[in-house]
Design an enzyme around this catalytic site. Structure first.
Site, PDB file in Angstrom:
ATOM      1  N   ASP A 193       4.794   0.357  12.106  1.00 17.77           N
ATOM      2  CA  ASP A 193       3.579  -0.284  11.573  1.00 17.77           C
ATOM      3  C   ASP A 193       3.463  -1.747  11.991  1.00 17.77           C
ATOM      4  O   ASP A 193       2.451  -2.378  11.706  1.00 17.77           O
ATOM      5  CB  ASP A 193       3.553  -0.194  10.043  1.00 17.77           C
ATOM      6  CG  ASP A 193       3.334   1.232   9.587  1.00 17.77           C
ATOM      7  OD1 ASP A 193       3.500   1.512   8.387  1.00 17.77           O
ATOM      8  OD2 ASP A 193       3.025   2.082  10.447  1.00 17.77           O
ATOM      9  N   ARG A 219      -8.540  -0.691   4.635  1.00 15.19           N
ATOM     10  CA  ARG A 219      -7.699   0.337   4.011  1.00 15.19           C
ATOM     11  C   ARG A 219      -6.341  -0.244   3.648  1.00 15.19           C
ATOM     12  O   ARG A 219      -5.700   0.204   2.715  1.00 15.19           O
ATOM     13  CB  ARG A 219      -7.480   1.497   4.991  1.00 15.19           C
ATOM     14  CG  ARG A 219      -8.756   2.182   5.373  1.00 15.19           C
ATOM     15  CD  ARG A 219      -8.491   3.419   6.189  1.00 15.19           C
ATOM     16  NE  ARG A 219      -7.498   4.265   5.512  1.00 15.19           N
ATOM     17  CZ  ARG A 219      -7.173   5.467   5.958  1.00 15.19           C
ATOM     18  NH1 ARG A 219      -7.735   5.932   7.058  1.00 15.19           N
ATOM     19  NH2 ARG A 219      -6.294   6.209   5.331  1.00 15.19           N
ATOM     20  N   LYS A 274       0.851  -1.211   0.000  1.00 13.95           N
ATOM     21  CA  LYS A 274       0.000   0.000   0.000  1.00 13.95           C
ATOM     22  C   LYS A 274       0.877   1.248   0.000  1.00 13.95           C
ATOM     23  O   LYS A 274       0.678   2.165  -0.791  1.00 13.95           O
ATOM     24  CB  LYS A 274      -0.879   0.008   1.243  1.00 13.95           C
ATOM     25  CG  LYS A 274      -1.543   1.348   1.544  1.00 13.95           C
ATOM     26  CD  LYS A 274      -2.461   1.306   2.726  1.00 13.95           C
ATOM     27  CE  LYS A 274      -1.772   1.535   4.029  1.00 13.95           C
ATOM     28  NZ  LYS A 274      -1.535   2.945   4.387  1.00 13.95           N
ATOM     29  N   ASN A 275       1.908   1.270   0.864  1.00 15.19           N
ATOM     30  CA  ASN A 275       2.698   2.495   1.049  1.00 15.19           C
ATOM     31  C   ASN A 275       3.741   2.711  -0.031  1.00 15.19           C
ATOM     32  O   ASN A 275       4.446   3.720  -0.005  1.00 15.19           O
ATOM     33  CB  ASN A 275       3.323   2.511   2.451  1.00 15.19           C
ATOM     34  CG  ASN A 275       2.247   2.702   3.514  1.00 15.19           C
ATOM     35  OD1 ASN A 275       1.094   3.010   3.196  1.00 15.19           O
ATOM     36  ND2 ASN A 275       2.613   2.496   4.768  1.00 15.19           N
ATOM     37  N   ARG A 298       0.134  14.216  13.097  1.00 16.43           N
ATOM     38  CA  ARG A 298       0.574  14.004  11.714  1.00 16.43           C
ATOM     39  C   ARG A 298       0.852  15.344  10.988  1.00 16.43           C
ATOM     40  O   ARG A 298       0.235  15.653   9.977  1.00 16.43           O
ATOM     41  CB  ARG A 298      -0.447  13.192  10.933  1.00 16.43           C
ATOM     42  CG  ARG A 298      -0.953  11.932  11.620  1.00 16.43           C
ATOM     43  CD  ARG A 298       0.098  10.871  11.830  1.00 16.43           C
ATOM     44  NE  ARG A 298       0.605  10.296  10.603  1.00 16.43           N
ATOM     45  CZ  ARG A 298       0.032   9.270   9.972  1.00 16.43           C
ATOM     46  NH1 ARG A 298      -1.072   8.772  10.436  1.00 16.43           N
ATOM     47  NH2 ARG A 298       0.562   8.781   8.868  1.00 16.43           N
ATOM     48  N   CYS A 316      -5.005  12.008  12.862  1.00 13.05           N
ATOM     49  CA  CYS A 316      -5.764  10.754  12.831  1.00 13.05           C
ATOM     50  C   CYS A 316      -5.610  10.112  14.210  1.00 13.05           C
ATOM     51  O   CYS A 316      -5.020  10.705  15.116  1.00 13.05           O
ATOM     52  CB  CYS A 316      -5.232   9.834  11.724  1.00 13.05           C
ATOM     53  SG  CYS A 316      -3.617   9.189  12.113  1.00 13.05           S
TER      54      CYS A 316
HETATM   55  C1  EPZ Z   1       4.172   6.950   6.526  1.00 15.48           C
HETATM   56  O1  EPZ Z   1       3.381   7.952   7.107  1.00 15.48           O
HETATM   57  C2  EPZ Z   1       3.266   5.733   6.359  1.00 15.48           C
HETATM   58  N1  EPZ Z   1       2.148   6.081   5.458  1.00 15.48           N
HETATM   59  C3  EPZ Z   1       2.747   5.286   7.721  1.00 15.48           C
HETATM   60  O2  EPZ Z   1       1.968   4.107   7.522  1.00 15.48           O
HETATM   61  C4  EPZ Z   1       3.933   4.946   8.617  1.00 15.48           C
HETATM   62  O3  EPZ Z   1       3.465   4.587   9.888  1.00 15.48           O
HETATM   63  C5  EPZ Z   1       4.854   6.164   8.711  1.00 15.48           C
HETATM   64  O4  EPZ Z   1       5.269   6.585   7.397  1.00 15.48           O
HETATM   65  C6  EPZ Z   1       6.115   5.878   9.518  1.00 15.48           C
HETATM   66  O5  EPZ Z   1       6.807   4.787   8.938  1.00 15.48           O
HETATM   67  C7  EPZ Z   1       2.379   6.100   4.128  1.00 15.48           C
HETATM   68  O6  EPZ Z   1       3.480   5.846   3.656  1.00 15.48           O
HETATM   69  C8  EPZ Z   1       1.203   6.428   3.261  1.00 15.48           C
HETATM   70  P1  EPZ Z   1       6.119  10.263   8.779  1.00 15.48           P
HETATM   71  P2  EPZ Z   1       3.937   9.472   7.198  1.00 15.48           P
HETATM   72  O7  EPZ Z   1       5.980  11.589   8.118  1.00 15.48           O
HETATM   73  O8  EPZ Z   1       4.827   9.782   6.057  1.00 15.48           O
HETATM   74  C9  EPZ Z   1       6.343  13.145  12.563  1.00 15.48           C
HETATM   75  C10 EPZ Z   1       0.156   2.709   7.749  1.00 15.48           C
HETATM   76  O9  EPZ Z   1      -0.206   2.080   8.731  1.00 15.48           O
HETATM   77  N2  EPZ Z   1       6.402  14.274  11.608  1.00 15.48           N
HETATM   78  O10 EPZ Z   1       7.303   9.401   8.452  1.00 15.48           O
HETATM   79  O11 EPZ Z   1       2.744  10.347   7.454  1.00 15.48           O
HETATM   80  C11 EPZ Z   1       5.022  12.420  12.475  1.00 15.48           C
HETATM   81  O12 EPZ Z   1       4.027  13.075  13.248  1.00 15.48           O
HETATM   82  C12 EPZ Z   1       0.589   4.144   7.875  1.00 15.48           C
HETATM   83  O13 EPZ Z   1       0.252   2.235   6.589  1.00 15.48           O
HETATM   84  C13 EPZ Z   1       6.535  15.562  12.128  1.00 15.48           C
HETATM   85  O14 EPZ Z   1       6.593  15.754  13.345  1.00 15.48           O
HETATM   86  O15 EPZ Z   1       4.807   9.396   8.529  1.00 15.48           O
HETATM   87  C14 EPZ Z   1       5.377  11.063  13.037  1.00 15.48           C
HETATM   88  O16 EPZ Z   1       5.359  11.132  14.444  1.00 15.48           O
HETATM   89  C15 EPZ Z   1       0.302   4.664   9.258  1.00 15.48           C
HETATM   90  N3  EPZ Z   1       6.586  16.618  11.258  1.00 15.48           N
HETATM   91  C16 EPZ Z   1       6.824  10.849  12.537  1.00 15.48           C
HETATM   92  O17 EPZ Z   1       7.322  12.159  12.199  1.00 15.48           O
HETATM   93  C17 EPZ Z   1       6.507  16.444   9.906  1.00 15.48           C
HETATM   94  O18 EPZ Z   1       6.583  17.439   9.170  1.00 15.48           O
HETATM   95  C18 EPZ Z   1       6.918   9.969  11.295  1.00 15.48           C
HETATM   96  O19 EPZ Z   1       6.000  10.494  10.363  1.00 15.48           O
HETATM   97  C19 EPZ Z   1       6.373  15.119   9.393  1.00 15.48           C
HETATM   98  C20 EPZ Z   1       6.315  14.058  10.266  1.00 15.48           C
END
Ligand code: EPZ
Length: 420
Positions: free
Chosen positions: A308, A400, A22-23, A124, A119
Site C-alpha cells: 500500500d 475511500r 481504515k484497514n 482479488r 478491482c
Molecule cells: C488487504 O486486502 C487490504 N485491505 C489491502 O489494502 C492491502 O493492499 C492488502 O491487504 C495487502 O496488504 C483491507 O485490509 C480492507 P490479501 P486483502 O488477501 O485482504 C492474493 C488499501 O489500499 N490472494 O492480503 O484483500 C491477493 O489476490 C487496500 O487499503 C489470493 O490469491 O489482500 C493478493 O494478490 C488495497 N487468494 C494477495 O494475495 C486468496 O484467497 C494479498 O491479498 C486471497 C488473497
C-alpha cells in the site's frame, strides 16, 4: 465527479495528525456482529469505506450510532440481527464487505455474501477465506455471484492458509472466536491491523494468542460481550505524508501515530536521505531542503515493505537522484499510477512486476486520473513536485482511504483545491 487542483512546486512544513486506520476500522466494525452487546469504538476515520461498512451493518440489523459531538465515536450493537444477506449493490462498492462473512456465519449459523468482484489492482480472489471456513466445518457454496455458507456450529481446527491474506486471516480469526474448540491459523497475516482486531476481540471476551505472528491460536467461547476499543493509527496515511515530505524536501511531523507500525517504510525513508526522529506517538522527517536519493523497493506481507506504500514511493523515486527499482510482489496489476506519473514527465519503464524509475529534478503539471486508492495518493504527492497546476480527476478513490487529505495538505502549506 470531484477533482483536486494542486499547485506545485511546494515544500511541506509543519505538523499533521494521523487518523484511525481504515484497514483496522473495517474488520473491527464487522467484529461487532459477533456479540449481542454494544461495541464502542473511538477514532473511527471519516471515510467513504467506513460509511459503506456502517450501511452494510445496519442492513443486517445492527444498530449503528455515531456520536454527534465526536464523529470518530461509533457505537455498534448487533443484539437484534435481522438478516444474513450482504447484497451485491453494497459489496460491489467495497470489496472489504467480505469481512462480514466470518462473523455472520459464527453468530447466525448462516451467511449470504455477494462475491466481491476484482478491482483495478487485481482479481482479488477469496479462496483462502472460503477454504478456511470449510476447514472450520462450514458448508460453503458459490452460486449466482453469492457465497452461501452454513454451519450449525463451527468446529475449531488447524487451518493452513495457502496464501498470506489479510482479510482471509481476519475472517477466519473472527469465525474461530465462537467455534466449538480450539483453532490454529497457520501462515496467518502479521499486519498491525490484524493485531488491532485481535486486541478488540480479546476485549470482547475472545481467547486469542499469537496475533502478529504467522501462527494464531484461538480457544472458542460460547459468546462475546460488550467492549470499547480505540482504532490504531493509520500507518499508510502516516507513510503517505512522510513520503510527501521527503519528495518536497520539507520538514513534517506526523502526530497521533506509532513509528512501530511502519518500520520498513522508515528504513527506506532514511536510505532516501531523510533525517528521522521518533517518539511513542510521533515521527518527524526533515530533508533539510535536500533532494531525496532513489531507493529500491520490494513489496511483501508485513513486516516487509507494504504494497500500500508502493505507489507513493514510485512518486518519490520519480523526482529522486538516481535510479530506483520498485518490485510489486503482492498484487498482479498495481502499476496503474505509473502510466499517469509518466504523463507528468516521470521516466519509468515497467518490466513484468518491476518498475525502473529514473529520477528527474521536477515533474510537469498534467491532467491525470486516479484509478485506485493508493495510486491516487501517489498522483497527489507527485503534483506537489510539479512545476505548475496539476488536476487529479476521479478523486472518489482518494476519499475511500484518506480523511480530508486536502485540508491536511493545506495545513502543511500545500495549495490544494477540491473542485466539484
Ligand atoms: C488487504 O486486502 C487490504 N485491505 C489491502 O489494502 C492491502 O493492499 C492488502 O491487504 C495487502 O496488504 C483491507 O485490509 C480492507 P490479501 P486483502 O488477501 O485482504 C492474493 C488499501 O489500499 N490472494 O492480503 O484483500 C491477493 O489476490 C487496500 O487499503 C489470493 O490469491 O489482500 C493478493 O494478490 C488495497 N487468494 C494477495 O494475495 C486468496 O484467497 C494479498 O491479498 C486471497 C488473497
Amino acid at each position: 465527479m470531484d477533482r483536486l487542483e494542486i499547485d506545485g512546486p511546494c515544500r511541506l512544513q509543519g505538523e499533521v495528525r494521523a487518523s484511525g486506520a481504515k484497514n483496522a476500522a473495517l474488520p473491527i466494525m464487522a467484529a461487532s456482529l459477533l456479540a449481542a452487546a454494544p461495541l464502542r469504538l473511538a477514532r473511527v476515520p471519516a471515510l467513504a469505506d467506513v460509511r459503506t461498512m456502517g450501511r452494510l451493518l445496519a442492513d443486517l440489523g445492527c444498530s449503528v450510532r455515531q456520536d454527534e459531538s465526536d464523529p470518530g465515536g461509533w457505537t455498534l450493537d448487533a443484539s437484534a440481527l435481522s438478516s444474513c444477506h450482504a447484497d451485491y449493490e453494497l459489496v460491489r462498492t467495497m470489496r472489504a464487505s467480505i469481512l462480514v462473512l466470518g462473523p455472520l456465519l459464527a453468530r447466525l449459523g448462516e451467511a449470504e455474501v455477494s462475491l466481491p468482484g476484482g478491482c483495478a489492482i487485481g482479481a482479488r480472489p477469496v479462496q483462502v477465506h472460503l477454504d478456511g471456513l470449510r476447514a472450520l466445518g462450514a458448508e460453503v457454496a458459490v452460486r449466482d455471484g453469492y457465497i452461501r455458507a452454513r454451519a450449525e456450529r463451527l468446529v475449531g481446527a488447524r487451518v493452513v492458509m495457502d496464501q498470506v491474506s489479510v482479510t482471509g486471516t481476519e475472517v477466519l480469526l473472527m469465525a474461530a472466536c465462537l467455534a466449538d474448540g480450539d483453532t490454529v491459523l497457520e501462515n496467518a497475516a502479521r499486519e498491525p491491523e490484524v493485531v488491532d482486531l485481535a486486541v478488540c476481540l480479546r476485549a470482547m471476551g475472545a481467547k486469542i494468542r499469537g496475533e502478529g505472528t504467522s501462527t494464531i491460536q484461538v480457544q472458542g467461547v460460547g459468546r462475546l460481550g460488550a467492549a470499547e476499543h480505540r482504532i490504531q493509527p493509520d500507518r499508510i496515511e502516516t507513510g503517505t505524508f512522510l513520503a510527501a515530505a521527503a519528495l518536497t524536501r520539507g520538514q513534517v511531523c506526523v502526530r497521533d501515530t506509532d513509528p512501530q507500525l511502519l518500520e520498513a517504510v522508515l528504513r527506506k525513508l532514511r536510505l532516501a536521505g531523510a533525517a528521522l526522529r521518533t517518539g511513542a506517538d510521533w515521527i518527524e522527517l526533515d530533508m533539510g531542503g535536500k533532494r531525496p536519493r532513489a531507493v529500491d523497493i520490494s513489496t511483501a506481507p508485513h513486516p516487509a515493505f507494504p504494497t500500500d506504500m508502493q505507489a507513493q514511493f514510485c512518486a518519490l523515486n520519480a523526482v529522486a537522484e538516481g535510479v530506483g527499482v520498485v518490485t510489486e510482489n503482492v498484487f498482479e496489476n498495481r502499476f496503474q499510477h505509473v502510466l499517469e506519473l509518466s504523463r507528468m514527465g516521470a521516466d519509468i519503464r515497467i518490466e513484468h512486476n518491476t518498475a525502473v524509475v529514473i529520477g528527474r529534478e521536477a515533474l510537469d503539471p498534467a491532467p491525470v486520473m486516479a484509478t485506485d486508492l493508493r495510486a491516487s495518493a501517489s498522483l497527489v504527492i507527485a503534483a506537489l513536485a510539479a512545476q505548475g497546476t496539476t488536476v487529479v480527476n476521479r478523486i472518489y478513490h482518494l476519499d475511500r482511504g484518506y480523511e480530508r487529505i486536502e485540508d491536511k495538505l493545506a495545513g502543511l502549506g500545500a495549495a490544494v483545491r477540491r473542485v466539484k
